[in-house]
Design a protein around this motif. Structure first.
Motif, mmCIF file in Angstrom:
data_model
loop_
_atom_site.group_PDB
_atom_site.id
_atom_site.type_symbol
_atom_site.label_atom_id
_atom_site.label_comp_id
_atom_site.label_asym_id
_atom_site.label_seq_id
_atom_site.Cartn_x
_atom_site.Cartn_y
_atom_site.Cartn_z
ATOM 1 N N ALA A 46 30.835 36.355 54.557
ATOM 2 C CA ALA A 46 31.986 36.863 53.812
ATOM 3 C C ALA A 46 31.839 36.500 52.339
ATOM 4 O O ALA A 46 31.406 35.401 52.004
ATOM 5 N N VAL A 47 32.178 37.432 51.461
ATOM 6 C CA VAL A 47 32.059 37.198 50.024
ATOM 7 C C VAL A 47 33.327 37.629 49.296
ATOM 8 O O VAL A 47 34.084 38.464 49.787
ATOM 9 N N ASP A 48 33.531 37.047 48.134
ATOM 10 C CA ASP A 48 34.532 37.493 47.167
ATOM 11 C C ASP A 48 33.760 37.960 45.947
ATOM 12 O O ASP A 48 32.831 37.275 45.504
ATOM 13 N N ALA A 76 30.681 32.929 47.898
ATOM 14 C CA ALA A 76 30.519 32.963 49.348
ATOM 15 C C ALA A 76 30.729 31.563 49.894
ATOM 16 O O ALA A 76 30.195 30.592 49.348
ATOM 17 N N ARG A 77 31.492 31.469 50.961
ATOM 18 C CA ARG A 77 31.714 30.178 51.611
ATOM 19 C C ARG A 77 30.503 29.876 52.475
ATOM 20 O O ARG A 77 30.211 30.588 53.442
ATOM 21 N N THR A 78 29.780 28.828 52.118
ATOM 22 C CA THR A 78 28.550 28.473 52.819
ATOM 23 C C THR A 78 28.579 27.012 53.257
ATOM 24 O O THR A 78 27.565 26.324 53.187
ATOM 25 N N LEU A 106 24.790 43.492 49.234
ATOM 26 C CA LEU A 106 25.827 44.333 48.660
ATOM 27 C C LEU A 106 25.387 44.898 47.324
ATOM 28 O O LEU A 106 24.629 44.276 46.577
ATOM 29 N N ALA A 107 25.859 46.099 47.064
ATOM 30 C CA ALA A 107 25.607 46.744 45.776
ATOM 31 C C ALA A 107 26.642 46.209 44.798
ATOM 32 O O ALA A 107 27.841 46.243 45.080
ATOM 33 N N LEU A 108 26.188 45.716 43.669
ATOM 34 C CA LEU A 108 27.115 45.177 42.678
ATOM 35 C C LEU A 108 27.903 46.323 42.056
ATOM 36 O O LEU A 108 27.350 47.387 41.764
ATOM 37 N N SER A 166 28.438 30.045 44.277
ATOM 38 C CA SER A 166 28.962 30.883 43.197
ATOM 39 C C SER A 166 27.792 31.455 42.421
ATOM 40 O O SER A 166 26.946 30.712 41.917
ATOM 41 N N ILE A 167 27.746 32.782 42.324
ATOM 42 C CA ILE A 167 26.692 33.466 41.581
ATOM 43 C C ILE A 167 27.376 34.200 40.438
ATOM 44 O O ILE A 167 28.262 35.023 40.672
#
Length: 158
Positions: free
Chosen positions: A56-58, A70-72, A120-122, A141-142
């Motif tokens: 899951a990502v934000d 992403a929660r990792t 995912l496509a940015l 965090s990226i």
């Protein structure tokens, strides 16, 4: 607001039609996935093993940056792989449960252990060479610098 069971069946029909290209699915039919139709619970587990877990990502942006979080929790940075190519970001890794080889009888097993991946496509253009990835307190965090979009230039007609 809670959904009714009939609403869920309609959504399943729409998903089946979209992903399976099944033109036979109509509003008055209910759809059963091939995994469910077998009546055997092992079919679900076998199908699940074929695909890595979904991460899951934000994704959000500020004026200058695009941020992906992403929660990792529980993943070591050595077990993470982050890459970008042509605006496509891929995050993958492995979540190890530790040494549970001596377990003889599981009572509850709800946690996902194993490989996971997310591609995912940015949503906006970014400078792929201006990126920072930080793993802190179980959150990856990226941060990308966004490409400035030039405003339209007025062209004089001669």
């Amino acid at each position: 607001m809670a959904r009714k069971q009939n609403d869920d069946l309609l959504i399943e029909d729409e998903l089946a039609a979209a992903f399976l290209n099944d033109d036979s699915v109509s509003d008055d039919q209910t759809s059963v996935s091939p995994i469910q139709s077998s009546g055997d619970d092992t079919a679900w587990g076998e199908a699940e093993d074929d695909f890595p877990g979904q991460l899951a990502v934000d994704v959000y942006e500020t004026e200058e940056q695009l941020i992906v979080k992403a929660r990792t929790a529980g993943v070591n940075k050595e077990d993470l792989d982050v890459s970008i190519s042509d605006g496509i970001l891929t995050i993958s890794g492995t979540l190890s449960s530790g040494d549970d080889s001596h377990a003889t009888n599981w009572h509850i097993q709800e946690c996902y252990w194993g490989e996971f991946s997310r591609t995912l496509a940015l949503p906006v253009a970014v400078k792929e060479d201006e990126v920072a990835a930080i793993l802190k307190d179980g959150v990856l965090s990226i941060t990308f610098s966004k490409v400035k979009q030039e405003q339209a230039k007025k062209i004089t007609i001669q």
